[in-house]
Design a protein around this motif. Structure first.
Motif, PDB file in Angstrom:
ATOM      1  N   ALA A 176      34.355  28.907  30.705  1.00 37.82           N
ATOM      2  CA  ALA A 176      33.472  28.462  31.786  1.00 37.82           C
ATOM      3  C   ALA A 176      34.182  27.550  32.780  1.00 37.82           C
ATOM      4  N   HIS A 177      35.334  27.002  32.383  1.00 37.31           N
ATOM      5  CA  HIS A 177      36.062  26.088  33.273  1.00 37.31           C
ATOM      6  C   HIS A 177      36.865  26.837  34.339  1.00 37.31           C
ATOM      7  N   LEU A 178      37.039  28.152  34.183  1.00 37.45           N
ATOM      8  CA  LEU A 178      37.801  28.929  35.159  1.00 37.45           C
ATOM      9  C   LEU A 178      36.908  29.324  36.333  1.00 37.45           C
ATOM     10  N   ARG A 179      37.495  29.356  37.512  1.00 32.32           N
ATOM     11  CA  ARG A 179      36.727  29.634  38.719  1.00 32.32           C
ATOM     12  C   ARG A 179      37.382  30.769  39.505  1.00 32.32           C
ATOM     13  N   ILE A 180      36.722  31.935  39.543  1.00 30.86           N
ATOM     14  CA  ILE A 180      37.227  33.075  40.308  1.00 30.86           C
ATOM     15  C   ILE A 180      36.127  33.630  41.216  1.00 30.86           C
ATOM     16  N   THR A 181      35.265  32.742  41.651  1.00 30.93           N
ATOM     17  CA  THR A 181      34.207  33.093  42.598  1.00 30.93           C
ATOM     18  C   THR A 181      34.706  32.854  44.017  1.00 30.93           C
ATOM     19  N   LEU A 182      33.886  33.189  45.016  1.00 33.18           N
ATOM     20  CA  LEU A 182      34.258  32.965  46.412  1.00 33.18           C
ATOM     21  C   LEU A 182      33.150  32.179  47.102  1.00 33.18           C
ATOM     22  N   ASP A 183      33.362  30.870  47.185  1.00 33.50           N
ATOM     23  CA  ASP A 183      32.372  30.006  47.794  1.00 33.50           C
ATOM     24  C   ASP A 183      32.976  29.123  48.883  1.00 33.50           C
ATOM     25  N   THR A 184      34.268  28.839  48.763  1.00 37.33           N
ATOM     26  CA  THR A 184      34.938  27.946  49.699  1.00 37.33           C
ATOM     27  C   THR A 184      36.276  28.543  50.132  1.00 37.33           C
ATOM     28  N   ALA A 185      36.912  27.911  51.124  1.00 37.38           N
ATOM     29  CA  ALA A 185      38.236  28.346  51.568  1.00 37.38           C
ATOM     30  C   ALA A 185      39.249  28.202  50.435  1.00 37.38           C
ATOM     31  N   GLU A 186      39.082  27.178  49.615  1.00 40.27           N
ATOM     32  CA  GLU A 186      39.980  26.986  48.470  1.00 40.27           C
ATOM     33  C   GLU A 186      39.823  28.125  47.472  1.00 40.27           C
ATOM     34  N   ASP A 187      38.593  28.570  47.267  1.00 40.60           N
ATOM     35  CA  ASP A 187      38.359  29.716  46.377  1.00 40.60           C
ATOM     36  C   ASP A 187      39.074  30.955  46.909  1.00 40.60           C
ATOM     37  N   TYR A 188      38.988  31.157  48.219  1.00 41.24           N
ATOM     38  CA  TYR A 188      39.626  32.322  48.829  1.00 41.24           C
ATOM     39  C   TYR A 188      41.141  32.280  48.615  1.00 41.24           C
ATOM     40  N   ASP A 189      41.745  31.128  48.844  1.00 37.54           N
ATOM     41  CA  ASP A 189      43.192  30.993  48.635  1.00 37.54           C
ATOM     42  C   ASP A 189      43.553  31.256  47.180  1.00 37.54           C
ATOM     43  N   ARG A 190      42.718  30.799  46.261  1.00 38.39           N
ATOM     44  CA  ARG A 190      42.961  31.014  44.835  1.00 38.39           C
ATOM     45  C   ARG A 190      42.903  32.505  44.496  1.00 38.39           C
ATOM     46  N   LEU A 191      41.935  33.208  45.061  1.00 35.71           N
ATOM     47  CA  LEU A 191      41.802  34.638  44.798  1.00 35.71           C
ATOM     48  C   LEU A 191      42.958  35.433  45.408  1.00 35.71           C
ATOM     49  N   VAL A 192      43.389  35.044  46.609  1.00 34.40           N
ATOM     50  CA  VAL A 192      44.536  35.702  47.234  1.00 34.40           C
ATOM     51  C   VAL A 192      45.763  35.556  46.341  1.00 34.40           C
ATOM     52  N   ALA A 193      45.986  34.361  45.818  1.00 30.46           N
ATOM     53  CA  ALA A 193      47.135  34.111  44.945  1.00 30.46           C
ATOM     54  C   ALA A 193      47.022  34.894  43.640  1.00 30.46           C
ATOM     55  N   LEU A 194      45.815  34.978  43.108  1.00 32.68           N
ATOM     56  CA  LEU A 194      45.606  35.706  41.854  1.00 32.68           C
ATOM     57  C   LEU A 194      45.870  37.198  42.035  1.00 32.68           C
ATOM     58  N   PHE A 195      45.375  37.782  43.119  1.00 30.09           N
ATOM     59  CA  PHE A 195      45.648  39.200  43.393  1.00 30.09           C
ATOM     60  C   PHE A 195      47.127  39.434  43.645  1.00 30.09           C
ATOM     61  N   SER A 196      47.774  38.489  44.309  1.00 31.28           N
ATOM     62  CA  SER A 196      49.200  38.629  44.579  1.00 31.28           C
ATOM     63  C   SER A 196      50.005  38.617  43.291  1.00 31.28           C
ATOM     64  N   ALA A 197      49.639  37.762  42.359  1.00 27.18           N
ATOM     65  CA  ALA A 197      50.345  37.676  41.082  1.00 27.18           C
ATOM     66  C   ALA A 197      50.008  38.837  40.166  1.00 27.18           C
ATOM     67  N   HIS A 198      48.802  39.373  40.305  1.00 26.65           N
ATOM     68  CA  HIS A 198      48.353  40.464  39.417  1.00 26.65           C
ATOM     69  C   HIS A 198      47.699  41.574  40.232  1.00 26.65           C
ATOM     70  N   PRO A 199      48.485  42.379  40.940  1.00 32.82           N
ATOM     71  CA  PRO A 199      47.908  43.454  41.768  1.00 32.82           C
ATOM     72  C   PRO A 199      47.122  44.476  40.964  1.00 32.82           C
ATOM     73  N   GLU A 200      47.320  44.502  39.642  1.00 31.52           N
ATOM     74  CA  GLU A 200      46.554  45.432  38.812  1.00 31.52           C
ATOM     75  C   GLU A 200      45.060  45.107  38.824  1.00 31.52           C
ATOM     76  N   LEU A 201      44.698  43.914  39.308  1.00 33.36           N
ATOM     77  CA  LEU A 201      43.290  43.555  39.406  1.00 33.36           C
ATOM     78  C   LEU A 201      42.545  44.416  40.413  1.00 33.36           C
ATOM     79  N   ALA A 202      43.265  45.124  41.270  1.00 33.38           N
ATOM     80  CA  ALA A 202      42.612  46.034  42.215  1.00 33.38           C
ATOM     81  C   ALA A 202      41.882  47.159  41.486  1.00 33.38           C
ATOM     82  N   ASP A 203      42.269  47.426  40.243  1.00 36.61           N
ATOM     83  CA  ASP A 203      41.583  48.422  39.422  1.00 36.61           C
ATOM     84  C   ASP A 203      40.315  47.792  38.852  1.00 36.61           C
TER      85      ASP A 203
END
Length: 224
Positions: A176-203
């Motif tokens: 529950a402590h992990l945050r992968i939602t999109l609510d703020t600009a910081e969330d967006y940057d976090r998601l961009v970094a996560l997709f960049s590190a793990h492009p397999e998430l596109a599946d």
């Protein structure tokens, strides 16, 4: 589109797709789902969402910005669904695995409402999912006048545990402590970094829980 913290967030581009595309594609990937409906407001700013849905052939219903419950009721009536799933559009990494597991567990003869957040959260923020009986939701929509219930759609269920049969769906790990939602600009940057590190998430069928847990664990263990 009128999010106060991140305006236009549902149509922002993430890993080459719009956020709404990620959400709808992932919900459609669940094998136990028959139809997906986008329920947006009737504000002019949300014409962009309706147009986006029309261009992709997705069903879209529109209604009050604040009475979100009425929008869900309209979607239920448009679909003739007996079981309703709620996934919010700020969850671009939503996992269809979670949805299929919940629908496999959900027995409308014994349960009215099931949630990843009841009685408490165990999945990462951004993997939220609710399943409910359509007739129960329509009954609430026709009877409750509480503005909180009408804005938050499903609150009437868990605020009245004496009236409804509630069930929870838990994550194997306490994340529950992990945050992968999109609510703020910081969330967006976090998601961009996560997709960049793990492009397999596109599946849509990628193991989001394991990948996200591993990614954030690595970040936590990086020496300052």
């Amino acid at each position: 589109m009128g999010s106060s913290r991140l305006p236009g967030k549902v149509l922002k581009t993430l890993a080459g797709q719009r956020v709404l595309d990620h959400v709808v594609t992932r919900v459609k990937a669940a094998s136990r789902v028959d139809d997906v409906i986008v329920a947006t407001s009737d504000l002019p700013a949300d014409n962009a969402i309706a147009d986006h849905c029309a261009a992709r052939g997705w069903m879209c219903v529109r209604g009050s910005e604040t009475d979100v419950l009425s929008r869900y009721a309209a979607a239920v009536r448009a679909s003739n669904a007996e079981i309703v799933v709620r996934v919010t559009s700020d969850c671009p990494l939503f996992s269809p695995r979670i949805l299929d597991d919940m629908l496999a567990e959900f027995d409308p003869s014994t349960v009215d409402y099931m949630s990843t957040n009841w009685p408490d959260r165990s999945f990462p923020v951004g993997l939220d999912c609710e399943v409910m009986r359509a007739d129960s939701l329509l009954g609430i929509a026709e009877s409750t006048t509480d503005p909180y219930d009408r804005e938050h759609v499903t609150a009437h269920f868990y605020r009245n545990p004496d009236r409804f049969r509630l069930a929870g769906h838990r994550c194997v790990l306490p994340l529950a402590h992990l945050r992968i939602t999109l609510d703020t600009a910081e969330d967006y940057d976090r998601l961009v970094a996560l997709f960049s590190a793990h492009p397999e998430l596109a599946d849509p069928n990628a193991d989001v829980v394991s990948i996200a847990a591993h990614y954030f664990d690595q970040l936590d263990n990086v020496a300052p």
